[in-house]
Design a protein around this motif. Structure first.
Motif, PDB file in Angstrom:
ATOM      1  N   CYS A 192       0.845  -1.209   0.000  1.00 18.43           N
ATOM      2  CA  CYS A 192       0.000   0.000   0.000  1.00 18.43           C
ATOM      3  C   CYS A 192       0.869   1.243   0.000  1.00 18.43           C
ATOM      4  O   CYS A 192       1.998   1.236   0.511  1.00 18.43           O
ATOM      5  CB  CYS A 192      -0.903   0.029   1.245  1.00 18.43           C
ATOM      6  N   ALA A 236     -10.043   7.316  -8.127  1.00 21.03           N
ATOM      7  CA  ALA A 236     -10.283   6.262  -9.109  1.00 21.03           C
ATOM      8  C   ALA A 236      -8.979   5.900  -9.783  1.00 21.03           C
ATOM      9  O   ALA A 236      -8.041   6.706  -9.858  1.00 21.03           O
ATOM     10  CB  ALA A 236     -11.304   6.721 -10.146  1.00 21.03           C
ATOM     11  N   VAL A 237      -8.898   4.670 -10.251  1.00 19.13           N
ATOM     12  CA  VAL A 237      -7.719   4.171 -10.970  1.00 19.13           C
ATOM     13  C   VAL A 237      -8.031   4.195 -12.458  1.00 19.13           C
ATOM     14  O   VAL A 237      -9.059   3.687 -12.906  1.00 19.13           O
ATOM     15  CB  VAL A 237      -7.351   2.752 -10.524  1.00 19.13           C
ATOM     16  N   SER A 263      -9.095   1.762 -16.832  1.00 19.25           N
ATOM     17  CA  SER A 263      -9.884   0.761 -16.120  1.00 19.25           C
ATOM     18  C   SER A 263      -9.171  -0.589 -16.053  1.00 19.25           C
ATOM     19  O   SER A 263      -9.423  -1.380 -15.127  1.00 19.25           O
ATOM     20  CB  SER A 263     -11.253   0.609 -16.793  1.00 19.25           C
ATOM     21  N   GLN A 316      -7.500  -1.384 -12.783  1.00 15.81           N
ATOM     22  CA  GLN A 316      -8.306  -1.669 -11.607  1.00 15.81           C
ATOM     23  C   GLN A 316      -8.261  -3.144 -11.205  1.00 15.81           C
ATOM     24  O   GLN A 316      -8.679  -3.491 -10.108  1.00 15.81           O
ATOM     25  CB  GLN A 316      -9.746  -1.216 -11.858  1.00 15.81           C
ATOM     26  N   LYS A 317      -7.742  -3.995 -12.096  1.00 13.36           N
ATOM     27  CA  LYS A 317      -7.633  -5.419 -11.761  1.00 13.36           C
ATOM     28  C   LYS A 317      -6.553  -5.683 -10.733  1.00 13.36           C
ATOM     29  O   LYS A 317      -6.622  -6.644  -9.972  1.00 13.36           O
ATOM     30  CB  LYS A 317      -7.359  -6.228 -13.023  1.00 13.36           C
ATOM     31  N   PHE A 351      -4.903  -2.752  -9.037  1.00  8.42           N
ATOM     32  CA  PHE A 351      -4.819  -1.619  -8.096  1.00  8.42           C
ATOM     33  C   PHE A 351      -6.222  -1.294  -7.606  1.00  8.42           C
ATOM     34  O   PHE A 351      -7.202  -1.322  -8.364  1.00  8.42           O
ATOM     35  CB  PHE A 351      -4.211  -0.388  -8.791  1.00  8.42           C
ATOM     36  N   SER A 352      -6.308  -1.003  -6.338  1.00 12.02           N
ATOM     37  CA  SER A 352      -7.599  -0.643  -5.779  1.00 12.02           C
ATOM     38  C   SER A 352      -7.414   0.389  -4.670  1.00 12.02           C
ATOM     39  O   SER A 352      -6.291   0.608  -4.194  1.00 12.02           O
ATOM     40  CB  SER A 352      -8.309  -1.884  -5.219  1.00 12.02           C
TER      41      SER A 352
END
Length: 230
Positions: A200, A219-220, A223, A226-227, A229-230
């Motif tokens: 993190c 937001a990442v 898109s 996003q798989k 990174f969150s």
């Protein structure tokens, strides 16, 4: 049947009226005066006085703008604020049509802009209760603050065919543009190249300007990231 002699004719004339009275001796009643305002015409008739035409006002247009001023308080550099204005007739005084020839904004730089102004010139007829919108013109002013620390103002001007001097509507804003900075908890910022397990990173966003800032939902992007990174 006998007819009375002249001496026997009964007269209604009072006893105290002289027998030799003439028409010249009969004066008109002092309380009855001839009407000086009623003079006979050449044909012997008299015209009664009518209403004075000077007492009938000429139709006069009285334009108004609503609201008469506006203060923009909710705009941000990323979210402009808009306000609708209406040009119409003063319901208490306007009785004739007028034409709107020009609408513009003086001052304020590029932060104040006109929206949805109809083609001009446009004539606004006297209000009709059955069709009130025909006697109105609507448009909007948008405010988008851009200058940090500024408290901008401008003047909305509406020109008509009634006068060369336009109607003036003050515009002001209470928005102070903020600035921001980001402080990271990792020397390489968001570089995860050396991460071998789930890791993190932390960042702090701070307001450093004279006005507030709004942090939206993080937001990442893209898109696909996003798989992982969150």
């Amino acid at each position: 049947m006998c007819q009375p002699k002249d001496a026997d004719v009964i007269s209604d004339v009072p006893d105290d009226v002289p027998a030799d009275i003439t028409d010249a001796d009969v004066a008109p009643d002092a309380d009855v005066a001839p009407d000086a305002d009623v003079a006979p015409d050449a044909d012997g008739t008299a015209d009664l006085p009518g209403p004075d035409s000077a007492d009938v006002p000429d139709p006069k247009p009285v334009p108004v703008v609503s609201p008469a001023s506006f203060w923009f308080a909710n705009a941000t550099p990323t979210m402009p604020e808009s306000q609708q204005f209406t040009i119409g007739h003063d319901p208490a005084a306007s009785s004739a049509p007028f034409t709107v020839t020009k609408i513009d904004i003086s001052g304020g730089g590029s932060e104040f802009n006109l929206l949805d102004v109809p083609p001009l010139p446009k004539t606004l007829p006297v209000p009709d209760p059955g069709n009130p919108n025909a006697s109105e013109l609507t448009f909007s002013v948008r405010f988008l603050p851009q200058t940090a620390g500024a408290n901008p103002s401008a003047v909305l001007r509406v020109t008509t065919d009634i006068s060369a001097a336009p109607l003036l509507i003050p515009l002001s804003a209470g928005t102070l543009v903020g600035s921001w900075s980001v402080v990271y908890s990792h020397s390489h910022e968001f570089d995860f190249a050396d991460a071998t397990t789930a890791s993190c990173r932390q960042m702090t966003v701070a307001s450093t300007g004279t006005g507030p800032i709004t942090v939206m939902q993080p937001a990442v992007e893209p898109s696909a990231g996003q798989k992982i990174f969150s």
